[in-house]
Design a protein around this motif. Structure first.
Motif, PDB file in Angstrom:
ATOM      1  N   ILE A   1       0.843  -1.205   0.000  1.00 21.18           N
ATOM      2  CA  ILE A   1       0.000   0.000   0.000  1.00 21.18           C
ATOM      3  C   ILE A   1       0.873   1.249   0.000  1.00 21.18           C
ATOM      4  O   ILE A   1       0.611   2.215  -0.720  1.00 21.18           O
ATOM      5  N   TYR A   2       1.930   1.226   0.784  1.00 20.82           N
ATOM      6  CA  TYR A   2       2.865   2.350   0.849  1.00 20.82           C
ATOM      7  C   TYR A   2       3.491   2.618  -0.525  1.00 20.82           C
ATOM      8  O   TYR A   2       3.549   3.757  -0.994  1.00 20.82           O
ATOM      9  N   ALA A   3       3.940   1.559  -1.179  1.00 20.49           N
ATOM     10  CA  ALA A   3       4.558   1.711  -2.504  1.00 20.49           C
ATOM     11  C   ALA A   3       3.559   2.296  -3.511  1.00 20.49           C
ATOM     12  O   ALA A   3       3.908   3.190  -4.291  1.00 20.49           O
ATOM     13  N   LEU A   4       2.334   1.819  -3.473  1.00 26.59           N
ATOM     14  CA  LEU A   4       1.307   2.340  -4.380  1.00 26.59           C
ATOM     15  C   LEU A   4       0.960   3.796  -4.051  1.00 26.59           C
ATOM     16  O   LEU A   4       0.779   4.616  -4.960  1.00 26.59           O
TER      17      LEU A   4
ATOM     18  N   ALA B   1       0.817   7.070  -6.357  1.00 25.53           N
ATOM     19  CA  ALA B   1      -0.484   7.714  -6.568  1.00 25.53           C
ATOM     20  C   ALA B   1      -0.509   9.166  -6.070  1.00 25.53           C
ATOM     21  O   ALA B   1      -1.174  10.009  -6.663  1.00 25.53           O
ATOM     22  N   PHE B   2       0.211   9.453  -4.994  1.00 25.70           N
ATOM     23  CA  PHE B   2       0.170  10.785  -4.387  1.00 25.70           C
ATOM     24  C   PHE B   2       1.488  11.539  -4.551  1.00 25.70           C
ATOM     25  O   PHE B   2       1.771  12.468  -3.788  1.00 25.70           O
ATOM     26  N   LEU B   3       2.272  11.143  -5.562  1.00 27.11           N
ATOM     27  CA  LEU B   3       3.541  11.803  -5.841  1.00 27.11           C
ATOM     28  C   LEU B   3       3.308  13.300  -6.046  1.00 27.11           C
ATOM     29  O   LEU B   3       2.458  13.700  -6.826  1.00 27.11           O
ATOM     30  N   GLY B   4       4.035  14.118  -5.287  1.00 27.38           N
ATOM     31  CA  GLY B   4       3.881  15.558  -5.380  1.00 27.38           C
ATOM     32  C   GLY B   4       2.842  16.130  -4.436  1.00 27.38           C
ATOM     33  O   GLY B   4       2.799  17.338  -4.214  1.00 27.38           O
ATOM     34  N   SER B   5       1.973  15.277  -3.892  1.00 32.14           N
ATOM     35  CA  SER B   5       0.953  15.742  -2.947  1.00 32.14           C
ATOM     36  C   SER B   5       1.363  15.516  -1.499  1.00 32.14           C
ATOM     37  O   SER B   5       1.053  16.333  -0.633  1.00 32.14           O
ATOM     38  N   TYR B   6       2.011  14.358  -1.246  1.00 34.79           N
ATOM     39  CA  TYR B   6       2.431  14.015   0.105  1.00 34.79           C
ATOM     40  C   TYR B   6       3.845  13.456   0.063  1.00 34.79           C
ATOM     41  O   TYR B   6       4.188  12.707  -0.847  1.00 34.79           O
ATOM     42  N   THR B   7       4.630  13.788   1.078  1.00 36.24           N
ATOM     43  CA  THR B   7       5.978  13.228   1.172  1.00 36.24           C
ATOM     44  C   THR B   7       5.899  11.774   1.623  1.00 36.24           C
ATOM     45  O   THR B   7       4.877  11.328   2.157  1.00 36.24           O
ATOM     46  N   ASP B   8       6.992  11.053   1.440  1.00 29.38           N
ATOM     47  CA  ASP B   8       7.044   9.665   1.893  1.00 29.38           C
ATOM     48  C   ASP B   8       6.798   9.575   3.396  1.00 29.38           C
ATOM     49  O   ASP B   8       6.113   8.660   3.864  1.00 29.38           O
ATOM     50  N   ASP B   9       7.368  10.510   4.172  1.00 30.82           N
ATOM     51  CA  ASP B   9       7.187  10.499   5.626  1.00 30.82           C
ATOM     52  C   ASP B   9       5.725  10.703   6.007  1.00 30.82           C
ATOM     53  O   ASP B   9       5.225  10.061   6.937  1.00 30.82           O
ATOM     54  N   VAL B  10       5.037  11.587   5.309  1.00 27.52           N
ATOM     55  CA  VAL B  10       3.620  11.841   5.598  1.00 27.52           C
ATOM     56  C   VAL B  10       2.800  10.592   5.273  1.00 27.52           C
ATOM     57  O   VAL B  10       1.938  10.182   6.067  1.00 27.52           O
ATOM     58  N   ILE B  11       3.057   9.973   4.138  1.00 23.26           N
ATOM     59  CA  ILE B  11       2.324   8.749   3.768  1.00 23.26           C
ATOM     60  C   ILE B  11       2.588   7.656   4.793  1.00 23.26           C
ATOM     61  O   ILE B  11       1.660   6.983   5.257  1.00 23.26           O
ATOM     62  N   ARG B  12       3.842   7.470   5.166  1.00 27.72           N
ATOM     63  CA  ARG B  12       4.210   6.445   6.152  1.00 27.72           C
ATOM     64  C   ARG B  12       3.509   6.713   7.488  1.00 27.72           C
ATOM     65  O   ARG B  12       2.954   5.790   8.108  1.00 27.72           O
ATOM     66  N   HIS B  13       3.512   7.958   7.937  1.00 29.79           N
ATOM     67  CA  HIS B  13       2.883   8.323   9.214  1.00 29.79           C
ATOM     68  C   HIS B  13       1.388   7.993   9.203  1.00 29.79           C
ATOM     69  O   HIS B  13       0.882   7.352  10.124  1.00 29.79           O
TER      70      HIS B  13
END
Length: 186
Positions: free
Chosen positions: A114-117, A121-133
């Protein structure tokens, strides 16, 4: 009271709220039918927006509703009418959670997948850290709040559903340890 009046108590919780445990235990469970039980918050917003464009008589009211941040109804506004609590400040963006929920329920994907997807999907909208959190928050809340879903009233199935009588089978005392471990290793 509803039975005495020959009424039907309709639940107000939607799929996003049920997944994150935002439903009020007992309050939403006393309803006789959960009309939005499989409709995610992001879809609710699109439905309201579509109706605003389709019906000029209620357009301004519906657009005002869309401009109002989602907030728990149990927290009153301050004396100036400002919202005291914004749900997304506590649980994260609904668009992320609805993405996580769909891929978890529909596809059975692990947090890593899910994280990888989500990163794509949200490239440019959310950072990796925000998605992970917020993915970790989703996993924790989803597992911790299962007891609330175990006693939900019946509801419609629109795509995916968290109804204990529909697609979703999860014990009330499920433990998120394996899933949270996967989140920790992202």
């Amino acid at each position: 009271i509803a039975n005495k009046a020959g009424g039907l108590v309709v639940g107000t919780g939607d799929l996003s709220e049920l997944a994150l445990g935002w439903a009020t235990y007992n309050g939403d469970h006393m309803s006789m039918y959960g009309v939005n039980a499989s409709v995610p918050k992001t879809l609710v917003r699109h439905i309201v927006e579509w109706n605003a464009q389709a019906d000029p008589d209620i357009r301004d009211i519906l657009l005002d509703i869309l401009d109002t941040p989602i907030s728990p109804e149990l927290i009153p506004a301050d004396p100036d009418g400002n919202i005291a609590q914004r749900t997304e400040d506590l649980v994260g963006p609904y668009e992320l959670h609805d993405f996580f929920l769909y891929n978890f329920l529909r596809n059975g994907y692990s947090p890593r997948k899910i994280y990888a997807l989500a990163r794509k999907a949200f490239l440019g909208s959310y950072t990796d850290d925000v998605i992970r959190h917020w993915l970790t928050t989703f996993v924790r809340r989803f597992f911790n709040q299962q007891f609330k879903r175990s006693c939900l009233p019946d509801g419609a199935k629109v795509g995916i559903s968290l109804s204990p009588r529909g697609d979703w089978r999860m014990p009330s005392d499920a433990v998120a340890a394996l899933w949270l471990n996967d989140c920790d290793n992202l």
